[in-house]
Structures are given as C-alpha cells and as structure tokens.
Design a protein around this motif. Structure first.
Motif, PDB file in Angstrom:
ATOM      1  N   ILE A   1      -4.818   3.475 -10.863  1.00  0.00           N
ATOM      2  CA  ILE A   1      -5.407   2.993  -9.612  1.00  0.00           C
ATOM      3  C   ILE A   1      -6.529   3.910  -9.143  1.00  0.00           C
ATOM      4  O   ILE A   1      -7.536   3.455  -8.588  1.00  0.00           O
ATOM      5  CB  ILE A   1      -4.315   2.854  -8.520  1.00  0.00           C
ATOM      6  CG1 ILE A   1      -4.880   2.189  -7.271  1.00  0.00           C
ATOM      7  CG2 ILE A   1      -3.692   4.202  -8.201  1.00  0.00           C
ATOM      8  CD1 ILE A   1      -5.290   0.761  -7.454  1.00  0.00           C
ATOM      9  N   GLY A   2      -6.386   5.206  -9.386  1.00  0.00           N
ATOM     10  CA  GLY A   2      -7.432   6.140  -8.991  1.00  0.00           C
ATOM     11  C   GLY A   2      -8.721   5.899  -9.749  1.00  0.00           C
ATOM     12  O   GLY A   2      -9.813   5.896  -9.171  1.00  0.00           O
ATOM     13  N   ASP A   3      -8.613   5.678 -11.067  1.00  0.00           N
ATOM     14  CA  ASP A   3      -9.793   5.369 -11.863  1.00  0.00           C
ATOM     15  C   ASP A   3     -10.421   4.053 -11.410  1.00  0.00           C
ATOM     16  O   ASP A   3     -11.649   3.905 -11.420  1.00  0.00           O
ATOM     17  CB  ASP A   3      -9.421   5.294 -13.342  1.00  0.00           C
ATOM     18  CG  ASP A   3      -8.980   6.638 -13.902  1.00  0.00           C
ATOM     19  OD1 ASP A   3      -9.803   7.566 -13.913  1.00  0.00           O
ATOM     20  OD2 ASP A   3      -7.813   6.762 -14.307  1.00  0.00           O
ATOM     21  N   GLY A   4      -9.574   3.111 -11.002  1.00  0.00           N
ATOM     22  CA  GLY A   4     -10.086   1.841 -10.484  1.00  0.00           C
ATOM     23  C   GLY A   4     -10.928   2.035  -9.238  1.00  0.00           C
ATOM     24  O   GLY A   4     -11.999   1.426  -9.090  1.00  0.00           O
ATOM     25  N   PHE A   5     -10.473   2.895  -8.316  1.00  0.00           N
ATOM     26  CA  PHE A   5     -11.254   3.169  -7.107  1.00  0.00           C
ATOM     27  C   PHE A   5     -12.573   3.858  -7.448  1.00  0.00           C
ATOM     28  O   PHE A   5     -13.603   3.589  -6.819  1.00  0.00           O
ATOM     29  CB  PHE A   5     -10.441   4.024  -6.133  1.00  0.00           C
ATOM     30  CG  PHE A   5      -9.562   3.229  -5.209  1.00  0.00           C
ATOM     31  CD1 PHE A   5     -10.104   2.455  -4.209  1.00  0.00           C
ATOM     32  CD2 PHE A   5      -8.180   3.248  -5.354  1.00  0.00           C
ATOM     33  CE1 PHE A   5      -9.303   1.709  -3.353  1.00  0.00           C
ATOM     34  CE2 PHE A   5      -7.365   2.514  -4.511  1.00  0.00           C
ATOM     35  CZ  PHE A   5      -7.926   1.747  -3.507  1.00  0.00           C
ATOM     36  N   VAL A   6     -12.556   4.762  -8.433  1.00  0.00           N
ATOM     37  CA  VAL A   6     -13.793   5.437  -8.822  1.00  0.00           C
ATOM     38  C   VAL A   6     -14.789   4.434  -9.406  1.00  0.00           C
ATOM     39  O   VAL A   6     -15.993   4.486  -9.108  1.00  0.00           O
ATOM     40  CB  VAL A   6     -13.507   6.567  -9.837  1.00  0.00           C
ATOM     41  CG1 VAL A   6     -14.808   7.166 -10.352  1.00  0.00           C
ATOM     42  CG2 VAL A   6     -12.652   7.654  -9.196  1.00  0.00           C
ATOM     43  N   LEU A   7     -14.297   3.499 -10.203  1.00  0.00           N
ATOM     44  CA  LEU A   7     -15.179   2.473 -10.754  1.00  0.00           C
ATOM     45  C   LEU A   7     -15.732   1.579  -9.646  1.00  0.00           C
ATOM     46  O   LEU A   7     -16.903   1.175  -9.688  1.00  0.00           O
ATOM     47  CB  LEU A   7     -14.431   1.630 -11.790  1.00  0.00           C
ATOM     48  CG  LEU A   7     -14.022   2.369 -13.070  1.00  0.00           C
ATOM     49  CD1 LEU A   7     -13.253   1.448 -14.007  1.00  0.00           C
ATOM     50  CD2 LEU A   7     -15.243   2.938 -13.780  1.00  0.00           C
ATOM     51  N   LEU A   8     -14.910   1.260  -8.635  1.00  0.00           N
ATOM     52  CA  LEU A   8     -15.406   0.504  -7.479  1.00  0.00           C
ATOM     53  C   LEU A   8     -16.487   1.292  -6.747  1.00  0.00           C
ATOM     54  O   LEU A   8     -17.482   0.723  -6.283  1.00  0.00           O
ATOM     55  CB  LEU A   8     -14.258   0.181  -6.519  1.00  0.00           C
ATOM     56  CG  LEU A   8     -13.330  -0.965  -6.911  1.00  0.00           C
ATOM     57  CD1 LEU A   8     -12.179  -1.087  -5.899  1.00  0.00           C
ATOM     58  CD2 LEU A   8     -14.105  -2.277  -6.980  1.00  0.00           C
ATOM     59  N   ALA A   9     -16.287   2.605  -6.636  1.00  0.00           N
ATOM     60  CA  ALA A   9     -17.301   3.455  -6.013  1.00  0.00           C
ATOM     61  C   ALA A   9     -18.616   3.369  -6.787  1.00  0.00           C
ATOM     62  O   ALA A   9     -19.695   3.271  -6.190  1.00  0.00           O
ATOM     63  CB  ALA A   9     -16.803   4.896  -5.945  1.00  0.00           C
ATOM     64  N   CYS A  10     -18.530   3.398  -8.107  1.00  0.00           N
ATOM     65  CA  CYS A  10     -19.733   3.308  -8.940  1.00  0.00           C
ATOM     66  C   CYS A  10     -20.443   1.968  -8.741  1.00  0.00           C
ATOM     67  O   CYS A  10     -21.677   1.913  -8.676  1.00  0.00           O
ATOM     68  CB  CYS A  10     -19.379   3.500 -10.415  1.00  0.00           C
ATOM     69  SG  CYS A  10     -18.844   5.180 -10.823  1.00  0.00           S
TER      70      CYS A  10
END
Length: 319
Positions: free
Chosen positions: A168-177
């Motif tokens: 889920i953390g990587d998912g949020f980072v990708l959303l940030a990108c």
C-alpha cells in the motif's frame, strides 16, 4: 514560463548562483533528502501534520524574499491567483502528502527508486494528453523505465501485478508520482510572473490545502499545539523540509536552467533517486536488495534510451 531570477547578486550568494553545475547537484540533493527526512520521523508526527507544517512554514519563509516581486506582478496575480494556488495544491501539497503517507509503510529506498521514473512518466503523459511527438525508441525507453518501477513496487516479484498485490505504501508513492506528472503537464498554463511570485502564491495554496486536509483526514488543526513537545529530530526535519526542498531546490534548479538551458539541466533530475537511495542507506540504515539494483539498472537504461532517442531526433531535425 516564469521570469528568470535577477542576476544582480553580491557576495557568497552571487558566486554560488553563478555555478550552474553545483546548483544542479544541490537541487536534486535537497529533493532527494525530502524522502529521507520524512522517513526519519515516521511514527513521531502524523503525515498530514508534517505536510501542513511544511507548507505553512515554507509560505512564511518565502514571503519576505518574494514581496517585491509580488507587488510588481500583482496585476497578473490578481487575475490568475486561483490557478497559481491550484498549482501549489496539486504539485506541493497533494504530491507530498501522498509521498509522506506512502513512507509510513514502505522504505525510503523504494520511494526514491519509484520517483526516479518521473521524467519517463511525464514524457508518456505529454504524448498521451498533448500528443507531443515521440519516437518508438522514446516510447520503448518509457516502458522499460516504468517496468523498473513496477519491479520495485512488487518487491522484485512482477507476478504480484496479476493479483494487484502491491504494498500500500508503494501504491501511495506511485499515486504521488501521477499527481506530480499532472502538475508538470499543467505548468504549460502557468502565468507569466516571476518565479518568486509564483512560488509564494503556490505555497499559499499548498498551505491552505494542507490545513484543510489536516482537519479532514488528519488529527486536526489543533494538533499544531503538539509540535513544541516533539523531539529535536522532528524539529530538524520540519526546518529542513520547509526550507531546502521547498525553496532552495526550486531556486537553484531555476537558476541552473537559466544558465545552461533546460535540455542540459533536465538530466539532473535523475540524481534525485540516487541521493534519496544513498541517504536511505547512510542515514536510515536501510538495505539495498537485489531487486533494487535490478530496478535501478532497468530504470536508468530506459532513461538513457529515451534521452538518446530524443537527442537523435533533434539532430535529425536540425540536419
């Protein structure tokens, strides 16, 4: 585009602002440090509070430096302030809060590598949204770089994509990108005002957005009262993110572009994940796994291929 910085500087600041390649190293160094700094205080300060404090502090910090530019640009600002504040809400507030939330459940190394593909995501989005022409080699470079990001997000097991089993953390980072990609595309509609004016109004928009998100999704605006009792580490991180990635990186990169041009300055963005990953290992003590090395090689390969294709395209066009 914004107006360039004034060049009539004196003393140490003048000598610093006349060193383009030093500026183009310091800017990504401070941006990469944003990830390390935020990870350093996970569990000590709520990510929404960290974001709101950063944006409010950055706004207060930049206002004295930008006041004369704001007065000069006021006729344009008076017509376009909702748009400029919107840039701050999207590119500063939303991007950073998604990044900070992601860092609560993923490593800083992962986040740094994932943000390394931002140039390729922006290239792809320009092609899709604005039909900016791209060669097949550029497109292949984008796909290669993004596959490296997916390798990082799935922790080295791409088969997890089949079941959408992504941290889920990587998912949020990708959303940030994706958020920052949208912000970058929107910058083509930025009004013609000085960079300092743009930053001041955009930071104000980010500060208001940060306070609203803190009230709606975080512990509330009243949580600002807890900051004085927090650890010196939190205070150091707050000071860092308010000043260095928020203001100095922006000014240094803009000055570097002014001195050497956007084409020669753009590759410096590729140093952001390098500095972020190094800081994660040296400061946070995180480990580099085999899939990190593989992902970095893949992403760098995709970037190099896309850059080479773009340069060849420009050369062919000139010829």
């Amino acid at each position: 585009m914004t107006k360039p910085l004034d060049t009539e500087n004196r003393g140490i600041s003048a000598r610093l602002l006349d060193q383009p390649y030093l500026l183009l190293i310091l800017a990504p160094l401070f941006w990469g440090g944003n990830v390390v700094a935020a990870k350093l205080v996970v569990g000590e300060i709520d990510p929404f509070l960290l974001l709101a404090a950063r944006c409010v502090g950055a706004t207060l910090f930049i206002m004295p430096f930008s006041w004369r530019y704001l007065r000069a640009d006021w006729p344009v600002i008076a017509r376009t302030w909702p748009l400029v504040m919107g840039f701050g809400a999207l590119g500063y507030a939303l991007y950073n809060v998604l990044l900070y939330i992601g860092l609560t459940t993923t490593t800083a190394v992962n986040s740094s590598i994932e943000t390394g593909a931002l140039p390729m995501m922006i290239l792809a989005a320009n092609f899709i949204v604005f039909r900016v022409r791209a060669t097949w080699l550029q497109i292949l470079g984008v796909l290669i770089a993004i596959s490296g990001v997916m390798l990082t997000a799935t922790h080295g097991d791409l088969t997890r994509l089949l079941t959408l089993d992504i941290n889920i953390g990587d998912g949020f980072v990708l959303l940030a990108c994706l958020t920052y990609t949208a912000y970058t595309l929107a910058l083509r509609f930025r009004p013609q005002i000085h960079m300092m004016s743009f930053m001041a109004v955009a930071f104000l928009g980010a500060a208001i957005t940060g306070l609203v998100m803190l009230q709606l999704f975080g512990p509330g605006v009243g949580s600002f009262t807890t900051i004085p009792s927090m650890s010196p580490t939190v205070w150091a991180v707050l000071a860092y993110v308010m000043i260095f990635p928020s203001m100095f990186s922006q000014v240094f990169y803009a000055r570097g572009v002014e001195l050497v041009g956007p084409n020669r300055a753009a590759p410096s963005h590729n140093l952001i994940p390098v500095f972020g990953a190094l800081g994660s290992v040296l400061i946070l003590g995180e480990r580099l796994e085999l899939y990190h090395y593989l992902a970095a090689i893949i992403i760098i390969g995709g970037i190099v291929l896309a850059e080479w294709a773009a340069r060849r395209k420009r050369t062919d066009h000139i010829a």
